[in-house]
Design an enzyme around this catalytic site. Structure first.
Site, PDB file in Angstrom:
ATOM      1  CB  SER A 143      -0.856   0.000   1.273  1.00 45.46           C
ATOM      2  OG  SER A 143      -1.489   1.242   1.465  1.00 45.46           O
ATOM      3  CE1 TYR A 156      -3.975  -1.886   5.084  1.00 43.25           C
ATOM      4  CE2 TYR A 156      -3.056   0.283   4.627  1.00 43.25           C
ATOM      5  CZ  TYR A 156      -3.638  -0.900   4.177  1.00 43.25           C
ATOM      6  OH  TYR A 156      -3.863  -1.077   2.829  1.00 43.25           O
TER       7      TYR A 156
HETATM    8  P1  NAP Z   1     -11.422  -5.568   0.432  1.00 44.45           P
HETATM    9  O1  NAP Z   1     -12.459  -5.082  -0.498  1.00 44.45           O
HETATM   10  O2  NAP Z   1     -11.682  -5.425   1.901  1.00 44.45           O
HETATM   11  O3  NAP Z   1     -11.070  -7.076   0.131  1.00 44.45           O
HETATM   12  C1  NAP Z   1     -10.194  -7.756   0.977  1.00 44.45           C
HETATM   13  C2  NAP Z   1     -10.311  -9.230   0.725  1.00 44.45           C
HETATM   14  O4  NAP Z   1      -9.476  -9.909   1.662  1.00 44.45           O
HETATM   15  C3  NAP Z   1     -11.724  -9.714   0.914  1.00 44.45           C
HETATM   16  O5  NAP Z   1     -12.069 -10.443  -0.238  1.00 44.45           O
HETATM   17  C4  NAP Z   1     -11.640 -10.624   2.132  1.00 44.45           C
HETATM   18  O6  NAP Z   1     -12.486 -11.708   1.895  1.00 44.45           O
HETATM   19  C5  NAP Z   1     -10.173 -11.036   2.151  1.00 44.45           C
HETATM   20  N1  NAP Z   1      -9.746 -11.380   3.494  1.00 44.45           N
HETATM   21  C6  NAP Z   1      -9.665 -10.581   4.590  1.00 44.45           C
HETATM   22  N2  NAP Z   1      -9.308 -11.290   5.653  1.00 44.45           N
HETATM   23  C7  NAP Z   1      -9.126 -12.573   5.239  1.00 44.45           C
HETATM   24  C8  NAP Z   1      -8.769 -13.788   5.885  1.00 44.45           C
HETATM   25  N3  NAP Z   1      -8.541 -13.841   7.209  1.00 44.45           N
HETATM   26  N4  NAP Z   1      -8.692 -14.910   5.155  1.00 44.45           N
HETATM   27  C9  NAP Z   1      -8.961 -14.900   3.823  1.00 44.45           C
HETATM   28  N5  NAP Z   1      -9.306 -13.768   3.151  1.00 44.45           N
HETATM   29  C10 NAP Z   1      -9.404 -12.635   3.869  1.00 44.45           C
HETATM   30  O7  NAP Z   1     -10.015  -4.863   0.173  1.00 44.45           O
HETATM   31  P2  NAP Z   1      -9.351  -4.198  -1.128  1.00 44.45           P
HETATM   32  O8  NAP Z   1      -9.563  -2.741  -1.019  1.00 44.45           O
HETATM   33  O9  NAP Z   1      -9.729  -4.925  -2.371  1.00 44.45           O
HETATM   34  O10 NAP Z   1      -7.807  -4.449  -0.775  1.00 44.45           O
HETATM   35  C11 NAP Z   1      -7.107  -5.566  -1.229  1.00 44.45           C
HETATM   36  C12 NAP Z   1      -5.665  -5.408  -0.790  1.00 44.45           C
HETATM   37  O11 NAP Z   1      -5.143  -4.181  -1.296  1.00 44.45           O
HETATM   38  C13 NAP Z   1      -5.488  -5.354   0.725  1.00 44.45           C
HETATM   39  O12 NAP Z   1      -4.304  -6.022   1.093  1.00 44.45           O
HETATM   40  C14 NAP Z   1      -5.357  -3.861   1.002  1.00 44.45           C
HETATM   41  O13 NAP Z   1      -4.616  -3.593   2.164  1.00 44.45           O
HETATM   42  C15 NAP Z   1      -4.623  -3.414  -0.243  1.00 44.45           C
HETATM   43  N6  NAP Z   1      -4.802  -1.998  -0.557  1.00 44.45           N
HETATM   44  C16 NAP Z   1      -6.034  -1.479  -0.762  1.00 44.45           C
HETATM   45  C17 NAP Z   1      -6.160  -0.112  -1.054  1.00 44.45           C
HETATM   46  C18 NAP Z   1      -7.501   0.527  -1.298  1.00 44.45           C
HETATM   47  O14 NAP Z   1      -7.546   1.771  -1.350  1.00 44.45           O
HETATM   48  N7  NAP Z   1      -8.587  -0.192  -1.483  1.00 44.45           N
HETATM   49  C19 NAP Z   1      -5.016   0.685  -1.131  1.00 44.45           C
HETATM   50  C20 NAP Z   1      -3.767   0.120  -0.904  1.00 44.45           C
HETATM   51  C21 NAP Z   1      -3.669  -1.224  -0.638  1.00 44.45           C
HETATM   52  P3  NAP Z   1     -13.374 -12.422   3.020  1.00 44.45           P
HETATM   53  O15 NAP Z   1     -13.827 -11.376   3.969  1.00 44.45           O
HETATM   54  O16 NAP Z   1     -14.422 -13.142   2.289  1.00 44.45           O
HETATM   55  O17 NAP Z   1     -12.425 -13.384   3.630  1.00 44.45           O
END
Ligand code: NAP
Length: 249
Positions: A143, A156
């Site tokens: 991130s 985080y």
């Molecule tokens: P999201 O919509 O919250 O999706 C996160 C996914 O992770 C969900 O599908 C969730 O599925 C899964 N997950 C969480 N805990 C888990 C566990 N214990 N076991 C298995 N799966 C798990 O997040 P996103 O925004 O797409 O982000 C994806 C990645 O990008 C993350 O690592 C986040 O830190 C990173 N990121 C996001 C942003 C942003 O602005 N969105 C920016 C920088 C980095 P379930 O709940 O079904 O398990």
């Protein structure tokens, strides 16, 4: 020939958001996609979407906090597809804004566990197959928050900084085996996870967000032979979250 033809890709957290976009991009590029997450409904929907497009996919329900589930993801993938060519460590927790003094220790441990320890254990688990075949690509989703600390973001940002350093350490260990390990550091991406963590009011004040498909394009490049000269690198994909766009005070 498609760029990921005959490749097998594990994508964690692929039921929604960035992970879903990456799984779809990989499947459209010819890979068999293993869709990992805790919520059966969402991971099965993504697998069904890929199969409906003529691709190959398998939904594997797993809680990455559990060592046994991590091993099962690897075992099931090898049983079904025979190899693991690509691993995308995308699953992550974007926690609420809390100062360290107020942090619930269980929550702190959970953030570090899912965002840093689970990726390390998944890498450890896929490496024997990749080393034996002298080929593989691992992509970690860190991130913009991994680049420096910030108020109320301690767990985080520490977890995401750790993922950047993990990328470098493992890359140095496995290049000799023909394996590349890289990292993407997205800025704000339009996902349910970001909305849940930040809230609509905070997000409305921000610059337009990156689309998950834009991060997926970068992840596709890092999975493809076109990125063969790149390993141990963390690519900033900050979009309009890039601090260079902030006006001077
Ligand atoms: P999201 O919509 O919250 O999706 C996160 C996914 O992770 C969900 O599908 C969730 O599925 C899964 N997950 C969480 N805990 C888990 C566990 N214990 N076991 C298995 N799966 C798990 O997040 P996103 O925004 O797409 O982000 C994806 C990645 O990008 C993350 O690592 C986040 O830190 C990173 N990121 C996001 C942003 C942003 O602005 N969105 C920016 C920088 C980095 P379930 O709940 O079904 O398990």
């Amino acid at each position: 020939m498609q760029v990921l033809e005959n490749k097998v890709a594990i994508v964690t957290g692929a039921g929604r958001g960035i992970g879903r976009a990456i799984a779809l991009a990989y499947a459209k590029a010819g890979a068999s996609a293993v869709i990992v997450g805790r919520t059966a409904q969402t991971i099965e929907a993504v697998a069904a979407e890929i199969i409906a497009l003529g691709g190959s996919a398998l939904a594997v329900r797993a809680d990455l906090a559990q060592d046994a589930d991590i091993q099962r993801v690897i075992d099931v993938t090898l049983q079904r597809f025979g190899s693991i060519d690509l691993l995308v460590n995308n699953a992550g927790i974007i926690p609420p804004f809390v100062d360290l003094v107020d942090y619930d220790p269980r929550m702190w441990r959970e953030v570090i566990n899912i965002n840093l320890t689970a990726p390390a254990l998944l890498i450890r688990g896929v490496l024997p197959d990749m080393i034996a075949r002298r080929s593989g690509k691992i992509i970690n989703i860190s991130s913009i928050g991994g680049r420096n600390g910030g108020k109320s973001r301690s767990a985080y940002r520490a977890s995401k900084a750790g993922l950047i350093n993990l990328t470098q350490s493992v890359a140095a260990e496995v290049k000799v085996h023909g394996i590349d390990v890289n990292c993407i550091c997205p800025g704000g991406v339009d996902t349910e996870g970001l909305l849940e963590s930040f809230g609509a009011e905070r997000l409305n004040k921000r610059d337009p967000l990156i689309k998950p498909e834009e991060i997926a394009e970068l992840a596709l490049f890092l999975a493809s032979p076109a990125s063969s000269s790149i390993t141990g690198t963390s690519i900033d994909a900050f979009g309009l979250s890039n601090p260079i766009f902030r006006p001077l005070p």
